[in-house]
Design an enzyme around this catalytic site. Sequence first.
Site, PDB file in Angstrom:
ATOM      1  N   ASP A   1    -129.882  30.462  56.995  1.00  0.00           N
ATOM      2  CA  ASP A   1    -131.056  31.292  56.762  1.00  0.00           C
ATOM      3  C   ASP A   1    -132.162  30.513  56.070  1.00  0.00           C
ATOM      4  OD1 ASP A   1    -130.134  33.848  57.792  1.00  0.00           O
ATOM      5  OD2 ASP A   1    -128.675  33.783  56.166  1.00  0.00           O
TER       6      ASP A   1
ATOM      7  N   GLU B   1    -128.520  45.227  62.443  1.00  0.00           N
ATOM      8  CA  GLU B   1    -127.747  44.179  61.786  1.00  0.00           C
ATOM      9  C   GLU B   1    -127.995  44.271  60.287  1.00  0.00           C
ATOM     10  OE1 GLU B   1    -127.474  40.722  65.245  1.00  0.00           O
ATOM     11  OE2 GLU B   1    -128.722  40.373  63.466  1.00  0.00           O
TER      12      GLU B   1
END
Length: 272
Positions: free
Chosen positions: A60, A49
């Site tokens: 995040d 990824e």
Amino acid sequence: MSRIAATFERLRGQRRTALIPYITAGDPYADATVDIMLAMAGAGADVIELGVPFSDPMADGPVIQKASERALAKGIGMGQVLAMVRSFREHNDTTPVVLMGYANPVERYGIDRFVADAKSAGVDGVLVVDYPPEECEAFAAQLQGADLDPIFLLAPTSTEQRMKDVGRIARGYVYYVSLKGVTGAGHLDTDAVATMLPRIREHVKVPVGVGFGIRDAATAKALAAVADAVVIGSRIVQLLEAEPRESVAAVGGTFIASIREALDSSTEGVRA
């Protein structure tokens, strides 16, 4: 069959769990990303990824937020990310690459242009964090039309309807966010994951990868008994950010090799 589907089929036949590392494109060094990807693939990563830097990565935690900031400061945008994938493909045409990011960079680049350029660069799947499945069927269909797998997130808070929506249009694999909150946070409860995955699999027929909160070989090994894939992001980004340029790829490869060894030593629970 897509490169991602073929990878999971091969691993299923071997009764092995997929290892999916995440790194942010352009971090910690703009010219090191391809080397890191190659080192991880060589050390046993099954899918990579590659994070597209964005200024407001809401899902995040601090580690990946800072990685995005560092990459953006180096001028890394969608064009540069796709160039990295092209460069990776000059050396590796077997390991699937998934672009992971947010809607803003994709839309700013232009959706039609993004889909075409991602395909030509050698991307295999796309995960747009803030595209809910019920609102992006056209985008998912466009990706599938270009032989790109649309990948979606599920979480402990996901409803049955959300699972059905994801199951209807997801390809490649589904990424189960095993903790509430942001990446890199909290303590992973493997028992809770084991309870949740059968519910997801009632509606989702593609493999299920588990991420968020996986920081070491022991945690990854515990998950290998129940998950089709283990996704590791924040811990890798954290390891790499402190390394000098000359050793950063080797450090990434060494860490992946340790996780791969742990996963392969715990195959008894992997679904046939």
